[in-house]
Design a protein around this motif. Structure first.
Motif, PDB file in Angstrom:
ATOM      1  N   GLU A 156     107.843  16.133  84.490  1.00 10.24           N
ATOM      2  CA  GLU A 156     108.374  14.826  84.137  1.00 10.24           C
ATOM      3  C   GLU A 156     107.881  14.378  82.757  1.00 10.24           C
ATOM      4  OE1 GLU A 156     110.430  12.020  86.170  1.00 10.24           O
ATOM      5  OE2 GLU A 156     111.112  14.053  85.759  1.00 10.24           O
ATOM      6  N   MET A 157     106.626  14.620  82.467  1.00  6.77           N
ATOM      7  CA  MET A 157     106.072  14.265  81.159  1.00  6.77           C
ATOM      8  C   MET A 157     106.815  15.012  80.055  1.00  6.77           C
ATOM      9  SD  MET A 157     102.064  14.295  80.114  1.00  6.77           S
ATOM     10  CE  MET A 157     101.515  13.662  78.517  1.00  6.77           C
ATOM     11  N   GLU A 158     107.091  16.272  80.304  1.00  5.15           N
ATOM     12  CA  GLU A 158     107.849  17.068  79.340  1.00  5.15           C
ATOM     13  C   GLU A 158     109.278  16.551  79.204  1.00  5.15           C
ATOM     14  OE1 GLU A 158     108.442  20.117  76.539  1.00  5.15           O
ATOM     15  OE2 GLU A 158     106.570  19.424  77.472  1.00  5.15           O
ATOM     16  N   ARG A 159     109.871  16.151  80.291  1.00  7.67           N
ATOM     17  CA  ARG A 159     111.276  15.712  80.300  1.00  7.67           C
ATOM     18  C   ARG A 159     111.510  14.458  79.478  1.00  7.67           C
ATOM     19  NH1 ARG A 159     114.151  11.915  82.759  1.00  7.67           N
ATOM     20  NH2 ARG A 159     112.438  11.206  84.106  1.00  7.67           N
ATOM     21  N   VAL A 160     110.648  13.436  79.641  1.00  4.32           N
ATOM     22  CA  VAL A 160     110.917  12.144  79.002  1.00  4.32           C
ATOM     23  C   VAL A 160     110.461  12.088  77.549  1.00  4.32           C
ATOM     24  CG1 VAL A 160     110.782  10.951  81.220  1.00  4.32           C
ATOM     25  CG2 VAL A 160     108.743  11.058  79.752  1.00  4.32           C
ATOM     26  N   GLY A 161     109.638  13.040  77.136  1.00  7.32           N
ATOM     27  CA  GLY A 161     109.126  13.031  75.773  1.00  7.32           C
ATOM     28  C   GLY A 161     109.948  13.893  74.830  1.00  7.32           C
ATOM     29  N   LYS A 162     109.892  13.545  73.581  1.00 10.84           N
ATOM     30  CA  LYS A 162     110.533  14.368  72.564  1.00 10.84           C
ATOM     31  C   LYS A 162     109.550  15.468  72.139  1.00 10.84           C
ATOM     32  CE  LYS A 162     113.386  10.507  70.994  1.00 10.84           C
ATOM     33  NZ  LYS A 162     113.705   9.567  69.872  1.00 10.84           N
ATOM     34  N   LYS A 163     108.976  15.354  70.989  1.00 12.27           N
ATOM     35  CA  LYS A 163     108.059  16.397  70.503  1.00 12.27           C
ATOM     36  C   LYS A 163     106.611  16.090  70.843  1.00 12.27           C
ATOM     37  CE  LYS A 163     106.426  18.631  66.279  1.00 12.27           C
ATOM     38  NZ  LYS A 163     106.553  18.709  64.793  1.00 12.27           N
ATOM     39  N   ASN A 164     106.162  14.867  70.585  1.00 14.33           N
ATOM     40  CA  ASN A 164     104.737  14.556  70.648  1.00 14.33           C
ATOM     41  C   ASN A 164     104.296  14.116  72.041  1.00 14.33           C
ATOM     42  OD1 ASN A 164     104.349  15.115  67.892  1.00 14.33           O
ATOM     43  ND2 ASN A 164     105.021  13.065  67.320  1.00 14.33           N
ATOM     44  N   LYS A 165     103.382  14.881  72.609  1.00 12.09           N
ATOM     45  CA  LYS A 165     102.830  14.577  73.929  1.00 12.09           C
ATOM     46  C   LYS A 165     101.349  14.946  73.921  1.00 12.09           C
ATOM     47  CE  LYS A 165     107.151  16.427  75.745  1.00 12.09           C
ATOM     48  NZ  LYS A 165     107.397  17.316  74.578  1.00 12.09           N
ATOM     49  N   TYR A 166     100.577  14.195  74.707  1.00 13.31           N
ATOM     50  CA  TYR A 166      99.138  14.470  74.793  1.00 13.31           C
ATOM     51  C   TYR A 166      98.626  14.061  76.155  1.00 13.31           C
ATOM     52  CZ  TYR A 166      94.127  13.632  74.364  1.00 13.31           C
ATOM     53  OH  TYR A 166      92.778  13.624  74.582  1.00 13.31           O
ATOM     54  N   LEU A 167      97.773  14.911  76.737  1.00  9.39           N
ATOM     55  CA  LEU A 167      97.126  14.532  77.992  1.00  9.39           C
ATOM     56  C   LEU A 167      95.669  14.957  77.974  1.00  9.39           C
ATOM     57  CD1 LEU A 167      96.686  17.203  80.038  1.00  9.39           C
ATOM     58  CD2 LEU A 167      99.148  17.016  80.208  1.00  9.39           C
ATOM     59  N   CYS A 168      94.879  14.222  78.747  1.00  6.96           N
ATOM     60  CA  CYS A 168      93.457  14.522  78.900  1.00  6.96           C
ATOM     61  C   CYS A 168      93.145  14.528  80.386  1.00  6.96           C
ATOM     62  CB  CYS A 168      92.605  13.481  78.180  1.00  6.96           C
ATOM     63  SG  CYS A 168      90.825  13.727  78.383  1.00  6.96           S
ATOM     64  N   VAL A 169      92.510  15.595  80.863  1.00  4.59           N
ATOM     65  CA  VAL A 169      92.179  15.731  82.272  1.00  4.59           C
ATOM     66  C   VAL A 169      90.753  16.251  82.423  1.00  4.59           C
ATOM     67  CG1 VAL A 169      94.492  16.029  83.226  1.00  4.59           C
ATOM     68  CG2 VAL A 169      93.318  17.991  82.222  1.00  4.59           C
ATOM     69  N   GLU A 170      90.218  16.111  83.619  1.00  5.78           N
ATOM     70  CA  GLU A 170      88.873  16.590  83.915  1.00  5.78           C
ATOM     71  C   GLU A 170      88.888  18.096  84.166  1.00  5.78           C
ATOM     72  OE1 GLU A 170      87.780  14.186  87.242  1.00  5.78           O
ATOM     73  OE2 GLU A 170      87.425  12.395  86.021  1.00  5.78           O
ATOM     74  N   SER A 171      87.770  18.750  83.830  1.00  9.89           N
ATOM     75  CA  SER A 171      87.683  20.186  84.019  1.00  9.89           C
ATOM     76  C   SER A 171      86.207  20.587  84.111  1.00  9.89           C
ATOM     77  CB  SER A 171      88.373  20.912  82.847  1.00  9.89           C
ATOM     78  OG  SER A 171      88.393  22.309  83.042  1.00  9.89           O
ATOM     79  N   TYR A 172      85.962  21.881  84.242  1.00 10.80           N
ATOM     80  CA  TYR A 172      84.579  22.388  84.268  1.00 10.80           C
ATOM     81  C   TYR A 172      84.568  23.827  83.762  1.00 10.80           C
ATOM     82  CZ  TYR A 172      85.909  24.885  88.538  1.00 10.80           C
ATOM     83  OH  TYR A 172      86.522  25.715  89.452  1.00 10.80           O
ATOM     84  N   ARG A 173      83.431  24.196  83.108  1.00  9.98           N
ATOM     85  CA  ARG A 173      83.310  25.532  82.523  1.00  9.98           C
ATOM     86  C   ARG A 173      82.264  26.389  83.205  1.00  9.98           C
ATOM     87  NH1 ARG A 173      82.468  22.752  76.739  1.00  9.98           N
ATOM     88  NH2 ARG A 173      81.108  21.576  78.164  1.00  9.98           N
ATOM     89  N   ASN A 174      81.457  25.774  84.056  1.00  4.99           N
ATOM     90  CA  ASN A 174      80.377  26.513  84.713  1.00  4.99           C
ATOM     91  C   ASN A 174      80.028  25.804  86.016  1.00  4.99           C
ATOM     92  OD1 ASN A 174      78.489  24.319  83.995  1.00  4.99           O
ATOM     93  ND2 ASN A 174      78.668  25.149  81.913  1.00  4.99           N
ATOM     94  N   GLU A 175      79.122  26.375  86.770  1.00  2.00           N
ATOM     95  CA  GLU A 175      78.787  25.823  88.075  1.00  2.00           C
ATOM     96  C   GLU A 175      78.098  24.468  87.980  1.00  2.00           C
ATOM     97  OE1 GLU A 175      79.780  26.840  91.035  1.00  2.00           O
ATOM     98  OE2 GLU A 175      80.923  28.370  89.961  1.00  2.00           O
ATOM     99  N   SER A 176      77.318  24.254  86.924  1.00  6.28           N
ATOM    100  CA  SER A 176      76.647  22.969  86.745  1.00  6.28           C
ATOM    101  C   SER A 176      77.667  21.859  86.524  1.00  6.28           C
ATOM    102  CB  SER A 176      75.681  23.038  85.558  1.00  6.28           C
ATOM    103  OG  SER A 176      75.073  21.774  85.331  1.00  6.28           O
ATOM    104  N   GLU A 177      78.622  22.101  85.634  1.00  9.40           N
ATOM    105  CA  GLU A 177      79.665  21.095  85.383  1.00  9.40           C
ATOM    106  C   GLU A 177      80.558  20.911  86.607  1.00  9.40           C
ATOM    107  OE1 GLU A 177      80.024  21.770  80.546  1.00  9.40           O
ATOM    108  OE2 GLU A 177      81.667  22.372  81.860  1.00  9.40           O
ATOM    109  N   LYS A 178      80.781  21.968  87.347  1.00  8.81           N
ATOM    110  CA  LYS A 178      81.577  21.854  88.564  1.00  8.81           C
ATOM    111  C   LYS A 178      80.887  20.958  89.586  1.00  8.81           C
ATOM    112  CE  LYS A 178      83.820  24.673  92.137  1.00  8.81           C
ATOM    113  NZ  LYS A 178      84.007  26.049  92.655  1.00  8.81           N
TER     114      LYS A 178
END
Length: 223
Positions: free
Chosen positions: A163-185
Motif C-alpha cells: 500500500e505504501m508503494e501504491r500511493v506514493g510516487k517516487k519518494n518514500k521512507y520508512l523506519c522500523v525496529e531491528s536487531y543485529r545480534n543477540e544482545s540487541e535482540k
C-alpha cells in the motif's frame, strides 16, 4: 532504495532500563503490552512503564528530522505528503511550519491519537489502517512511516508495504525496529510492547524485495 538515517539521534536521546521494563511489579511486560496494544490512553499518555508516559508536543523536538527529510527529498509548497502511523501529528506539524503551503495528510489506527492530535493540523489526519490506505494510486509526492510497520503481523506487513508503494510516487521512507545480534535482540524483546515483526536487516531487505517496496529506509537498534 537507499539506507538513510533520520532517526538515530532522536532514538538515542531516550535512556532505557530494559530489565526494569520486564520485571516491573505493577506493569510486568505482558500486562504492559496488553494495555499498549489497545492504542488508547495507556499507550500514549498513561504510565511510562506501559509506553510513552505522556506523548506531548515539545516545540522543535521533531524539527531536525523534519528539516532533514525536507532537504533530502526537496519538499516544497504544494507537495502532498502522507505520514503512515502519524500518531498525534507532531512531525507533520513541524513539516508544515518549515514548508508553508505543503499539503499534509496523516493516518493512524489509534482513535485516541487522532482525537488528541495537534489542533492546528487535526483536520488533515484520520483514523485508517496501513493495510488499506484511503488514497488513490501515486497520489503523494512523499510518503513516510516512522516506527510503525514493525507493529504489524506478517500478513498485514505485506499489505502495508504494498500500500505504501501504491500511493506514493517516487519518494518514500520508512523506519522500523531491528536487531543485529543477540544482545540487541534481547533488548528489543525487553523494551517493545507492540512489535510483531522481529526482523534482522537482512530480513527487512527480503520484505522490501518481496513486496516491491522501492523507497528508502533506516533501522532502529536497541544497543
Amino acid at each position: 532504495m537507499a539506507y538513510i538515517d533520520f532517526l538515530t539521534s532522536v532514538h538515542k536521546s531516550t535512556t532505557r532500563d530494559y530489565l526494569a521494563r520486564v520485571n516491573d511489579a505493577e506493569f510486568p511486560k505482558a500486562k504492559a503490552a496488553a494495555l499498549a496494544k489497545q492504542w488508547g490512553f495507556d499507550y500514549w499518555d498513561g504510565d511510562r512503564r506501559i509506553c510513552y508516559g505522556g506523548y506531548r508536543y515539545m516545540p522543535g523536538r521533531w524539527a531536525p528530522v523534519a528539516q532533514a527529510m525536507i532537504d533530502h527529498y526537496g519538499i516544497k509548497a504544494g507537495d502532498k505528503i502522507l505520514d503512515i502511523g502519524c500518531g498525534k501529528g507532531f512531525l507533520l506539524y513541524e513539516i508544515s511550519l518549515l514548508v508553508p503551503g505543503v499539503k499534509i495528510h496523516g493516518i493512524d489506527i489509534s482513535e485516541y491519537a487522532i482525537a488528541n492530535a495537534k489542533e492546528e493540523i487535526k483536520p488533515n489526519l484520520q483514523v485508517a489502517n496501513a493495510t488499506s490506505l484511503p488514497f488513490a494510486d501515486n497520489y503523494f509526492d512523499f510518503v513516510f512511516s516512522i516506527t510503525t510497520l514493525h507493529n504489524l503481523h506478517n500478513y498485514d506487513l505485506d499489505k502495508a508495504l504494498r500500500e505504501m508503494e501504491r500511493v506514493g510516487k517516487k519518494n518514500k521512507y520508512l523506519c522500523v525496529e531491528s536487531y543485529r545480534n543477540e544482545s540487541e535482540k534481547a533488548n528489543l524483546l525487553y523494551w517493545q510492547v507492540t512489535c510483531e515483526a522481529f526482523c534482522t536487516p537482512e530480513e527487512w531487505d527480503w520484505w522490501f524485495k518481496q513486496t516491491g517496496y522501492t523507497g528508502d529506509h533506516s533501522l532502529i537498534y536497541f544497543e
